[in-house]
Structures are given as structure tokens and as C-alpha cells.
Design a protein around this motif. Sequence first.
Motif, PDB file in Angstrom:
ATOM      1  N   PHE A  71       0.843  -1.210   0.000  1.00 49.18           N
ATOM      2  CA  PHE A  71       0.000   0.000   0.000  1.00 49.18           C
ATOM      3  C   PHE A  71       0.867   1.244   0.000  1.00 49.18           C
ATOM      4  O   PHE A  71       1.962   1.249   0.572  1.00 49.18           O
ATOM      5  CB  PHE A  71      -0.892   0.033   1.246  1.00 49.18           C
ATOM      6  N   SER A  72       0.338   2.326  -0.583  1.00 47.93           N
ATOM      7  CA  SER A  72       1.131   3.554  -0.577  1.00 47.93           C
ATOM      8  C   SER A  72       1.064   4.181   0.825  1.00 47.93           C
ATOM      9  O   SER A  72       0.106   3.999   1.572  1.00 47.93           O
ATOM     10  CB  SER A  72       0.664   4.522  -1.664  1.00 47.93           C
ATOM     11  N   ILE A  73       2.118   4.889   1.137  1.00 50.23           N
ATOM     12  CA  ILE A  73       2.285   5.476   2.474  1.00 50.23           C
ATOM     13  C   ILE A  73       2.466   6.973   2.313  1.00 50.23           C
ATOM     14  O   ILE A  73       3.134   7.415   1.366  1.00 50.23           O
ATOM     15  CB  ILE A  73       3.528   4.854   3.162  1.00 50.23           C
ATOM     16  N   ASN A  74       1.901   7.726   3.238  1.00 50.81           N
ATOM     17  CA  ASN A  74       2.102   9.169   3.222  1.00 50.81           C
ATOM     18  C   ASN A  74       2.421   9.611   4.650  1.00 50.81           C
ATOM     19  O   ASN A  74       1.519   9.931   5.431  1.00 50.81           O
ATOM     20  CB  ASN A  74       0.836   9.862   2.690  1.00 50.81           C
ATOM     21  N   VAL A  75       3.711   9.591   4.974  1.00 53.09           N
ATOM     22  CA  VAL A  75       4.111   9.877   6.358  1.00 53.09           C
ATOM     23  C   VAL A  75       3.677  11.273   6.795  1.00 53.09           C
ATOM     24  O   VAL A  75       3.283  11.477   7.948  1.00 53.09           O
ATOM     25  CB  VAL A  75       5.647   9.720   6.571  1.00 53.09           C
ATOM     26  N   ALA A  76       3.755  12.223   5.867  1.00 53.79           N
ATOM     27  CA  ALA A  76       3.401  13.597   6.234  1.00 53.79           C
ATOM     28  C   ALA A  76       1.916  13.662   6.595  1.00 53.79           C
ATOM     29  O   ALA A  76       1.526  14.327   7.565  1.00 53.79           O
ATOM     30  CB  ALA A  76       3.746  14.550   5.107  1.00 53.79           C
ATOM     31  N   ALA A  77       1.070  12.949   5.820  1.00 54.56           N
ATOM     32  CA  ALA A  77      -0.368  12.960   6.108  1.00 54.56           C
ATOM     33  C   ALA A  77      -0.676  12.195   7.386  1.00 54.56           C
ATOM     34  O   ALA A  77      -1.520  12.622   8.183  1.00 54.56           O
ATOM     35  CB  ALA A  77      -1.138  12.364   4.936  1.00 54.56           C
ATOM     36  N   ILE A  78      -0.016  11.069   7.605  1.00 54.63           N
ATOM     37  CA  ILE A  78      -0.260  10.297   8.841  1.00 54.63           C
ATOM     38  C   ILE A  78       0.210  11.115  10.040  1.00 54.63           C
ATOM     39  O   ILE A  78      -0.390  11.088  11.109  1.00 54.63           O
ATOM     40  CB  ILE A  78       0.493   8.944   8.828  1.00 54.63           C
ATOM     41  N   GLY A  79       1.309  11.823   9.854  1.00 56.88           N
ATOM     42  CA  GLY A  79       1.869  12.607  10.954  1.00 56.88           C
ATOM     43  C   GLY A  79       2.688  11.770  11.922  1.00 56.88           C
ATOM     44  O   GLY A  79       2.863  12.160  13.085  1.00 56.88           O
ATOM     45  N   CYS A  80       3.189  10.615  11.451  1.00 48.84           N
ATOM     46  CA  CYS A  80       3.992   9.786  12.370  1.00 48.84           C
ATOM     47  C   CYS A  80       5.355  10.441  12.591  1.00 48.84           C
ATOM     48  O   CYS A  80       5.826  11.229  11.763  1.00 48.84           O
ATOM     49  CB  CYS A  80       4.143   8.371  11.834  1.00 48.84           C
ATOM     50  N   ASP A  81       5.969  10.104  13.721  1.00 46.31           N
ATOM     51  CA  ASP A  81       7.271  10.691  14.046  1.00 46.31           C
ATOM     52  C   ASP A  81       8.406   9.867  13.460  1.00 46.31           C
ATOM     53  O   ASP A  81       9.417  10.419  13.012  1.00 46.31           O
ATOM     54  CB  ASP A  81       7.405  10.805  15.567  1.00 46.31           C
ATOM     55  N   PHE A  82       8.220   8.531  13.498  1.00 48.88           N
ATOM     56  CA  PHE A  82       9.215   7.629  12.921  1.00 48.88           C
ATOM     57  C   PHE A  82       8.484   6.553  12.142  1.00 48.88           C
ATOM     58  O   PHE A  82       7.371   6.152  12.523  1.00 48.88           O
ATOM     59  CB  PHE A  82      10.041   6.935  14.025  1.00 48.88           C
ATOM     60  N   LEU A  83       9.127   6.073  11.085  1.00 48.56           N
ATOM     61  CA  LEU A  83       8.574   4.939  10.339  1.00 48.56           C
ATOM     62  C   LEU A  83       9.752   4.146   9.796  1.00 48.56           C
ATOM     63  O   LEU A  83      10.734   4.726   9.322  1.00 48.56           O
ATOM     64  CB  LEU A  83       7.675   5.437   9.201  1.00 48.56           C
ATOM     65  N   LEU A  84       9.645   2.837   9.898  1.00 52.53           N
ATOM     66  CA  LEU A  84      10.744   1.976   9.433  1.00 52.53           C
ATOM     67  C   LEU A  84      10.247   1.005   8.381  1.00 52.53           C
ATOM     68  O   LEU A  84       9.125   0.490   8.477  1.00 52.53           O
ATOM     69  CB  LEU A  84      11.312   1.180  10.607  1.00 52.53           C
ATOM     70  N   CYS A  85      11.085   0.753   7.399  1.00 54.94           N
ATOM     71  CA  CYS A  85      10.752  -0.288   6.424  1.00 54.94           C
ATOM     72  C   CYS A  85      12.032  -0.921   5.889  1.00 54.94           C
ATOM     73  O   CYS A  85      13.136  -0.483   6.226  1.00 54.94           O
ATOM     74  CB  CYS A  85       9.869   0.249   5.307  1.00 54.94           C
ATOM     75  N   SER A  86      11.867  -1.952   5.091  1.00 55.00           N
ATOM     76  CA  SER A  86      13.000  -2.732   4.597  1.00 55.00           C
ATOM     77  C   SER A  86      12.833  -2.965   3.107  1.00 55.00           C
ATOM     78  O   SER A  86      11.818  -3.524   2.687  1.00 55.00           O
ATOM     79  CB  SER A  86      13.023  -4.095   5.293  1.00 55.00           C
ATOM     80  N   ALA A  87      13.844  -2.567   2.330  1.00 58.14           N
ATOM     81  CA  ALA A  87      13.698  -2.625   0.862  1.00 58.14           C
ATOM     82  C   ALA A  87      13.587  -4.046   0.328  1.00 58.14           C
ATOM     83  O   ALA A  87      13.008  -4.257  -0.739  1.00 58.14           O
ATOM     84  CB  ALA A  87      14.873  -1.902   0.209  1.00 58.14           C
ATOM     85  N   TYR A  88      14.111  -5.021   1.054  1.00 56.47           N
ATOM     86  CA  TYR A  88      14.049  -6.391   0.512  1.00 56.47           C
ATOM     87  C   TYR A  88      12.642  -6.967   0.542  1.00 56.47           C
ATOM     88  O   TYR A  88      12.389  -8.033  -0.011  1.00 56.47           O
ATOM     89  CB  TYR A  88      15.051  -7.318   1.223  1.00 56.47           C
ATOM     90  N   LYS A  89      11.714  -6.249   1.177  1.00 56.11           N
ATOM     91  CA  LYS A  89      10.313  -6.693   1.154  1.00 56.11           C
ATOM     92  C   LYS A  89       9.575  -6.046  -0.010  1.00 56.11           C
ATOM     93  O   LYS A  89       8.443  -6.401  -0.294  1.00 56.11           O
ATOM     94  CB  LYS A  89       9.600  -6.314   2.455  1.00 56.11           C
ATOM     95  N   PHE A  90      10.167  -5.024  -0.639  1.00 56.58           N
ATOM     96  CA  PHE A  90       9.485  -4.413  -1.799  1.00 56.58           C
ATOM     97  C   PHE A  90      10.405  -4.394  -3.016  1.00 56.58           C
ATOM     98  O   PHE A  90      10.653  -3.390  -3.629  1.00 56.58           O
ATOM     99  CB  PHE A  90       8.865  -3.038  -1.484  1.00 56.58           C
TER     100      PHE A  90
END
Length: 409
Positions: free
Chosen positions: A208-227
Motif C-alpha cells: 500500500f502507498s504510504i504518506n508519512v506527512a499525512a499520517i503525521g507519524c514521528d518515525f517509520l521503518l521499512c526494509s527494501a528487501y520486502k518491496f
Amino acid sequence: MNSPSIDTTSIRNQFPSLERKHNNLPMVYMDGPAGTQVPQSVIDSITHYYKNSNANSHGTFITTNETDQVIHHMRVCMAALLGAESEDCISIGQNMTSLNFSLSRAISRVLKAGDEVLITQLDHEANRGPWLTLREVGVRVREANLLPNGQLDYDDFAKKMNENTRLVCMGMSANSIGTVNNFKLIRELTYRYNAWLLLDAVHYAPHFSINVAAIGCDFLLCSAYKFYGPHVGILYSKPGLLDRLPTDRLRTAGQVAPESIETGTLNHAAIAGVSAAVEFIAGVGSGNTRREKLVDAYHKISAHEYLLASKLYAGLRKIPGVTVIGQDFATTNRTPTLSFTLEGKTPTQVCEQLASKNICAWDGHFYAIHAIEVLGLLEKGGVTRLGISVYNSLEEVDFVLAEIEKIAR
Ligand SMILES: Cc1ncc(COP(=O)(O)O)c(C=O)c1O
């Protein structure tokens, strides 16, 4: 057969590993939640870096300048993928787990005894273990409960938050059973108590697409080998936030985002591959900017994956002895990751039989050990997990269902 949203044949042609045969049978990759296959463009990008630009960063000559550009470009690409305010919000690490441990060490230095951190029972250990270590400095670490239906207990969440809550760490979706969490609701609660929100997007970002600015989260982590990329971890932090955290740093490093949490020499070639993975996803969509293409691509990818996962879900539910774990796929928003048990067989036995037909599927708890424990499945060997990715086809779903039917007989 192509699904209506994407041209499956053209997508599949971009993945060389789909051409592999073993014992004269094709490979069927349903192990995406543990790591997806990579398109040729990612492989080319890594090779190109080693052939042309291999050097350390921050020097004066051409290859080091190109290396700096490779790293900067990756931050730009990841900022587009996550909807981040700027590339300076994107830090790079070995994997999500190491980045989260580094972050927890930094945050432990600004919290005091009596402060509270809230984690969840549903999360992967990578978003629990680093925060549980904060107990060593007197921080109270609480857990929001998981309900038997596979959903987080949001009433329990609300009960466990108060004016001492400094940080809430939760997954956007569960790698074990595919639940998509209501992180928007939790953002509202964290605002009420002025607490930070950290999201684990490792299992969400492929789908799913993510929009950190819209969510307003302070931190977000992900891993490129999953996408569709190489093994690289990525941390988004809100502008200005990481600069204020006392991360582990050498004397030679500044306390400035995004580098302040990056230790030692990064995996430059893999970083080049991450940009190619983002461009691969963008290539599935259309639009004028990279961001527009990515958002459109995710609509198409999730429609394709939903089609296949719905078929898989309906098929699995018809097989005698199969219990699909978690929420109803037809009525709830889930990732295309389906976990099930089969009466009379352990998940390892199921996966061994699937492996004999080159179907790659995982068994166990997938490091979401606490969730599997709470659901009462740990002593039974966990679950069998099938994950749909962009390159899977309807034919593969039919084949996998037919094989599971045979195993169930
Ligand atoms: C939801 C989730 N979070 C975190 C991780 C850990 O990621 P990494 O392997 O990059 O440390 C995983 C890996 O499977 C995961 O699925």
C-alpha cells in the motif's frame, strides 16, 4: 492470464528468478512477506555501481562523488515512496531491526524513569525487543493486547495510554496474519498525550502507498528487501526530530539528520538497488511525478494482489481441515498475506510438501512470536503463510490451492 489492474506477463518478465526451474518444475514464490524477488533493473543497478562507481563516500574524485550521488538519490526516491517532507528525513541502515535498536538506544537517553512506552502483542519482535530494553533504564513498557480475531484491542490501547506515555510503537500491518492496524486512530490518541508515534511499515510498504506527512507519524521503518529491493533498512524521521536525539556516534560524525543514526560505511551497491526498486514500483503506475506514479502504482498493485488473495482465501476456506487465521478477508482491509493451519499436519510438514512442488512458503511464527503465542498457535508449530506479491499470477494461486487440497486429503 493477466489481472485487470496490471500486465502480469510484463511484470513477470522483469524477474529473472521466475525463469528458474528446479526438478523440471517452475518456482512459485509465495514467500514475499519474508522477502520478495528482485527485478532485473535492481540487479543491473547493483552491478552498474560495482562496475563504475565503487568507492567510499565524501571524497574528491569521480567515483566517490558518484557514490555520494547514489546515496542522495536513494534518499530522494525513498522520500517519494513514503511521502516524506524531504530526503533529509530518510536514514539508511543494515536492516529495520538494527535501525530500531539504534533508535531505541538514542531514545532511552532522553526518557526518564516513570516514562511509558506502549508496544503491541501483534508486532514483529523487531518492534518489541528494542523497546523492551528500555525497562533497563526504568521506563515502563506496556503492551496493547491482541484479540482472538487477529485485531488489536483499541480499547486496551486507550486504557494503557496516559500523560506518562512518551512513545507508541506499532506495526501498520502484521506480517504474521495480515491484519491492517488502525494507526490513524492511534495517532489521534498520541496527539492527546503528546507522545511520539513510531510505525513499523515493513509488511505494509510492499502493498500500500504510504504518506508519512499525512499520517503525521514521528518515525517509520521499512526494509527494501520486502518491496523488490536489496537488504537495506530505512528509517523515516520527522524533520528536526532525529537531530535532537543523542544517537551512538563517532567523534567524526555530526548530530545531523539523516546521517546521525548511520554508523560506518553503508552498503552502497545495495543502496543503488533500492532506488531501482522504487523506480520499478513507479514503473507500474502513471503520472507526472515520481510520487504520482508511485501512488498510482500502489493502487494497481493492491488491486492485483487483492484479486489473487481473495481467490486464495476463498479456496483455502473450502479445503476440509484448513483454518485461515485472522480477520475475514472479504469484509476487512488486509494485506494479501494468508496464514492457515491444517488439521493433522504441522506447518513444517505442509511447507515441506509444498516445497517438493517448488512452492516457497514459510512456516512458524516469522518473528511475530508473541502474536502467534497469544493466538495459542505456538506449541502447534505456528502457521503456514502464503504471501501474494506483484509478480504472482492467478494460475499460481490455482496451482497452490490444488497442492494444498492434495496435502489435506
Ligand atoms: C513486520 C516486520 N517488521 C520488522 C521486520 C524486521 O525487518 P529486518 O529484517 O529488516 O530487520 C520484519 C521482517 O520480517 C517484518 O516482517
